[in-house]
Design an enzyme around this catalytic site. Structure first.
Site, PDB file in Angstrom:
ATOM      1  N   LYS A 172       0.846  -0.975   0.174  1.00 52.90           N
ATOM      2  CA  LYS A 172       0.133  -0.090   0.071  1.00 52.90           C
ATOM      3  C   LYS A 172       0.911   1.361  -0.153  1.00 52.90           C
ATOM      4  CE  LYS A 172       0.066   0.230   4.706  1.00 52.90           C
ATOM      5  NZ  LYS A 172      -0.364  -1.091   5.633  1.00 52.90           N
ATOM      6  N   TYR A 217      14.757  32.146   4.314  1.00 55.53           N
ATOM      7  CA  TYR A 217      13.265  32.556   4.013  1.00 55.53           C
ATOM      8  C   TYR A 217      13.053  33.645   5.626  1.00 55.53           C
ATOM      9  CZ  TYR A 217      11.258  31.515  -0.434  1.00 55.53           C
ATOM     10  OH  TYR A 217      11.045  31.539  -1.897  1.00 55.53           O
TER      11      TYR A 217
HETATM   12  C1  LIG Z   1      -0.154  -2.278   7.035  1.00 55.87           C
HETATM   13  C2  LIG Z   1      -0.751  -2.919   7.305  1.00 55.87           C
HETATM   14  C3  LIG Z   1      -0.285  -4.005   7.891  1.00 55.87           C
HETATM   15  C4  LIG Z   1       1.705  -3.677   7.747  1.00 55.87           C
HETATM   16  O1  LIG Z   1       2.370  -3.369   9.098  1.00 55.87           O
HETATM   17  P1  LIG Z   1       3.791  -2.913   9.432  1.00 55.87           P
HETATM   18  O2  LIG Z   1       3.989  -2.277  10.397  1.00 55.87           O
HETATM   19  O3  LIG Z   1       4.042  -1.789   8.332  1.00 55.87           O
HETATM   20  O4  LIG Z   1       4.582  -4.037   9.414  1.00 55.87           O
HETATM   21  C5  LIG Z   1      -0.102  -5.124   8.636  1.00 55.87           C
HETATM   22  N1  LIG Z   1      -2.230  -5.147   7.684  1.00 55.87           N
HETATM   23  C6  LIG Z   1      -2.123  -4.243   8.006  1.00 55.87           C
HETATM   24  C7  LIG Z   1      -4.097  -4.639   7.835  1.00 55.87           C
HETATM   25  C8  LIG Z   1      -2.206  -3.109   7.670  1.00 55.87           C
HETATM   26  O5  LIG Z   1      -2.615  -1.235   7.187  1.00 55.87           O
END
Ligand SMILES: *Cc1c(COP(=O)(O)O)cnc(C)c1O
Length: 830
Positions: A498, A724
């Protein structure tokens, strides 16, 4: 020439079945790397997680007919196969290649040590290429698998061999020694890296020295004290061999008496002159490098050239032309939506196979093109050489070949099956080519050094972007393996890609994960999943936030939604019914305490009824998410979530009446709470090289490095301000470097005025003033030699992203996913 029969004899195996005597030329260990079926011997290796015997069927169908196996195969299953049964396939591989090595009586250089193995090997190749027909390890092939594949390449026409050897635990070098049998040894150096498998440095050195048990000479630098002591001890032991083949030591030192005594090292702008005494005679070399690593590597090569008796002038002349080594395959963004893999450094069959495989992994473009020079020094007749190349191109699904060089042009008829065009020189190609002819393609540029293909690279690559995010695909694959090693062999892995794969780029990462046999992918939104499908990803993909407006896309692209509420389920049900589908794969999310998304205990009976009602759904998995798995202080809470999940998922599965995958563990839970791995784990931040908890970071490698460059350097007087708002005032006369990154690239404004630091020339430089949209300034007063164009590391090797996150008051997740899309991603393999 090898056949199944002769190999069976060498291995003292049992020839279970013999149907013919085809010549065997290639050893195949990884079924995905098949190039030439007819002449390949498949040796399936067995590890705790993977048993490659499962690929025999597939390979047989693709035309492979020679197999060494350690599991009996039912008679008659593969009527045209030759099958040799052995006890252990890895040992058989080692024994076969050790036998192969014995057939050759040429000098073999064996290189080990902590750093520099590959550079020393490649430089020796550059230095000696004119004098010998050389066979050498491809890339950094130095492991229990890489070494046999390297040594297997030895052919009668070779006059010199150069192989590297690396180990990760005691007991491994004895195998590699039997396979390489170096006559000349080089021990580059010894460092702290990769110490895990060893008790201490001495144990590591002694284990590596095993490589030289039967060598004539060992070259090393005395200035590594532990190394020197161990070598002397080792020399006393093996020196007791028969007088006429005692191990000779050839030492060099910058500090003390040695065979090659370095007297001075003078660095100029971009050259280093090294003066020394060899056998009391003054000698010198000049190399086009100034860094310490290169100087050490060059001296090793120098000592070896002296040992071989090369005249001083020849050595000097060739050292002056040492070239940079492309240690890795990089994929860059090219013109007209192309991707360019630039490997314009060598062209031999071994490295061509590796590059083609990297190209094959890339699925984002419809067309794959190879620009290839003559292949030099293969030892084969031109005709059969280019026929083999043509076979490789065909089996890797290459659509178009551009051949450059007299030889490849002459053999153009070999390439009948692939669309092709030919030019006799790089010059001719550059004059005639129209860059607009390349559109939406993955292009491999691969040529021997003399062809200067870097000029073609320049033409096809998008103009150098100054701020880039480098992604090390090898490190990412190793991180996945590190987590897999904690799992039961049956536990599946869902990789979380993701948010643009945590900022690293989706389809490139997904390609790699698919290649490495990950079971599932998960994305946040449907459009991310559609992009992956468009790029050729066929793995099942779970969508965590399926919005009703995306249901059609989900169904069309065979994506699997996460259902987390009754309302969502009903809406999706309607779409499934309307699309006339049945048993559509879905995932059920349970809320066990995070209180973000998910069904709760009281929803379950109605949920099960609904899911079963019309046969529209097939539940693929039931899962929940842990809210605090990284925190030991919250372990009671995590356990409560886990217990709830066990109860709820069991109840739901029972009502569904069929088995369903259950999963709850994220990265931190995989190593902290392995008892929660269940049927599958969801690996996220860990594979990108960041341990969100404690205790696993040293098993992980950096994956991403964010880099930029210095645009200008200024001297300002005491009292002047920078940036700035004039918020930063020079307390002393200061040196200020302006670099090409700002908040629009994802470098947060909270890092201004000294909160953030970047790495230049190995030193940390604090941010001076506030951060602008596209630029910021660094105080480099303490790094006086900073120059325009210098590379600046924002995070990565030497500056962990965790540090940056701390300075910004956030977590690595936010930094990684916040790097803007305008920052170009460059992918590479080591
Ligand atoms: C992002 C996510 C993970 C992975 O978590 P990490 O801490 O990056 O390993 C696992 N399960 C769900 C539902 C997530 O949204």
């Amino acid at each position: 020439m090898y056949t199944a029969e002769s190999i069976s004899k060498i291995l003292k195996g049992e020839l279970l079945q013999q149907t013919g005597h085809p010549e065997i030329e290639h050893i195949l260990l990884d079924s995905r790397k098949l190039l030439v079926a007819e002449t390949s011997l498949f040796i399936p290796l067995v590890s705790e997680r993977r048993n490659a015997h499962q690929y025999i069927d597939d390979l047989y169908k693709k035309g492979v007919s020679n197999f060494v196996v350690s599991e009996p195969i039912a008679a008659g299953l593969y009527p045209n196969a030759n099958i040799i049964l052995v006890k252990n396939t890895l040992q058989a591989l080692h024994a076969l290649v050790a036998w192969h090595r014995q057939q050759y009586n040429i000098p073999v250089i064996g290189i080990t040590g902590s750093n520099g193995k590959t550079i020393v090997k490649e430089w020796l190749y550059q230095l000696l290429d004119e004098d010998y027909n050389i066979v050498r390890s491809p890339k950094s092939y130095n492991s229990q698998i890489g070494v046999p594949l390297s040594v297997w390449q030895m052919k009668p026409e070779n006059e010199l061999a150069i192989f590297e050897a690396g180990i990760s635990q005691p007991g491994e070098m004895v195998n590699l020694e039997k396979i390489i049998r170096p006559t000349i040894g080089i021990f580059t150096n010894i460092g702290e890296a990769h110490n895990e498998g060893f008790l201490n440095i001495r144990q590591k050195v002694n284990e590596k020295l095993v490589l030289f048990t039967r060598s004539d000479v060992l070259i090393y630098c005395k200035d590594y004290l532990a190394l020197n002591e161990c070598v002397n001890h080792f020399h006393n032991l093996v020196g007791k061999r028969e007088i006429d083949n005692a191990l000779q030591l050839l030492t060099w030192s910058r500090k003390t008496d040695a065979d090659l005594r370095i007297i001075s090292v003078d660095k100029n702008d971009n050259h280093t002159r090294i003066d020394a005494l060899y056998k009391q005679e003054p000698v010198f070399i000049r190399i086009p490098f100034v860094d310490e690593g290169s100087i050490e590597n060059a001296i090793h090569c120098w000592a070896l050239m002296l040992y071989l008796g090369k005249p001083a002038e020849t050595i000097q002349e060739r050292m002056d032309h040492l070239g940079n080594i492309a240690m890795r395959l990089e994929m860059k963004q090219g013109i007209n939506n192309c991707s360019i893999i630039n490997d314009s450094y060598n062209s031999d069959l071994g490295s061509l196979a590796i590059a083609l495989e990297f190209l094959q992994q890339q699925r984002q473009h419809p067309t794959k093109t190879v620009i290839l020079s003559d292949i030099l020094q293969s030892g084969k007749s031109e005709g059969s050489l280019y026929e083999e190349v043509a076979g490789m191109l065909e089996s890797k699904g290459i659509h178009k070949l551009i051949g450059i060089g007299k030889n490849i042009s002459r053999e153009r008829k070999s390439f009948g099956a692939v669309k092709s065009e030919f030019y006799t020189s790089t010059e001719e190609f550059l004059q005639q080519v129209n860059p607009a002819d390349f559109q939406n393609e993955s292009i491999l540029v691969k040529g021997a050094r003399v062809f200067q293909f870097e000029r073609i690279g320049k033409l096809l690559e998008k103009k150098a972007h100054q701020t880039i995010l480098e992604i090390n695909l090898t490190a990412l694959a190793q991180n996945v393996k590190a987590y897999q090693s904690l799992l039961k062999p049956s536990t599946k892995v869902m990789a979380m890609v993701k948010a643009f794969a945590y900022g690293s780029g989706s389809f490139e990462i997904a390609n790699l994960l698919q290649f490495h046999g990950i079971d599932y992918l998960a994305v946040a939104y449907a459009d991310e999943g559609v992009d992956l499908r468009r790029a050729g990803i066929t793995l099942p993909i779970m969508v965590m936030n399926p919005e009703p407006s995306s249901f059609d896309a989900i169904l069309q692209w065979n994506l699997e939604p996460e259902l987390y509420s009754m309302h969502l389920l009903e809406l999706f049900e309607e779409s499934v019914r309307y699309a006339n589908k049945a048993n559509y794969p879905v995932h059920i999310k349970l809320d066990t305490g995070m209180h973000r998304l998910g069904f709760e205990q009281q929803d379950l009976p109605a949920l099960a009824l609904r899911l079963n009602a019309e046969g529209l759904f097939k539940v693929q998995s039931i899962f929940s998410h842990l809210a605090a798995s990284e925190d030991p202080a919250k372990d009671d809470f995590t356990q409560m979530q886990f217990d709830r999940f066990q109860k709820m998922s069991a109840a739901l599965q029972q009502q569904l009446g069929y088995p369903v995958i259950k999963h709850i563990a994220n990265s931190a839970a995989i190593h902290r709470l392995p008892q929660m791995q269940l049927d599958m784990v969801r690996l996220g931040i860990g594979m990108y090289g960041v341990d969100s908890a404690h205790g696993f970071q040293d098993k992980l490698r950096h994956v991403s490095t964010l880099k930029t460059t210095v645009a200008q350097v200024k001297r300002i007087p005491k009292g002047d301000t920078v940036g700035y708002g004039a918020t930063w005032t020079a307390k002393v006369p200061s040196l200020i470097a302006t670099v090409r990154i700002g908040y629009a690239d994802g470098y947060m404004r909270s890092l201004g005025n000294g909160n953030g630091k970047m790495l230049i020339r190995g030193k940390l430089a604090p941010v001076a003033g506030v951060i602008a949209m596209d630029m910021l300034m660094l105080d480099v007063t303490h790094i006086p030699d900073v120059a325009e164009g210098d590379e600046v590391i924002v995070f990565g090797e030497g500056l962990p992203v965790e540090d940056l996150a701390k300075w910004a008051g956030t977590i690595p997740y936010e930094i990684l996913t916040g790097i803007s899309q305008r920052v170009k991603r460059v992918y590479f393999q080591e």
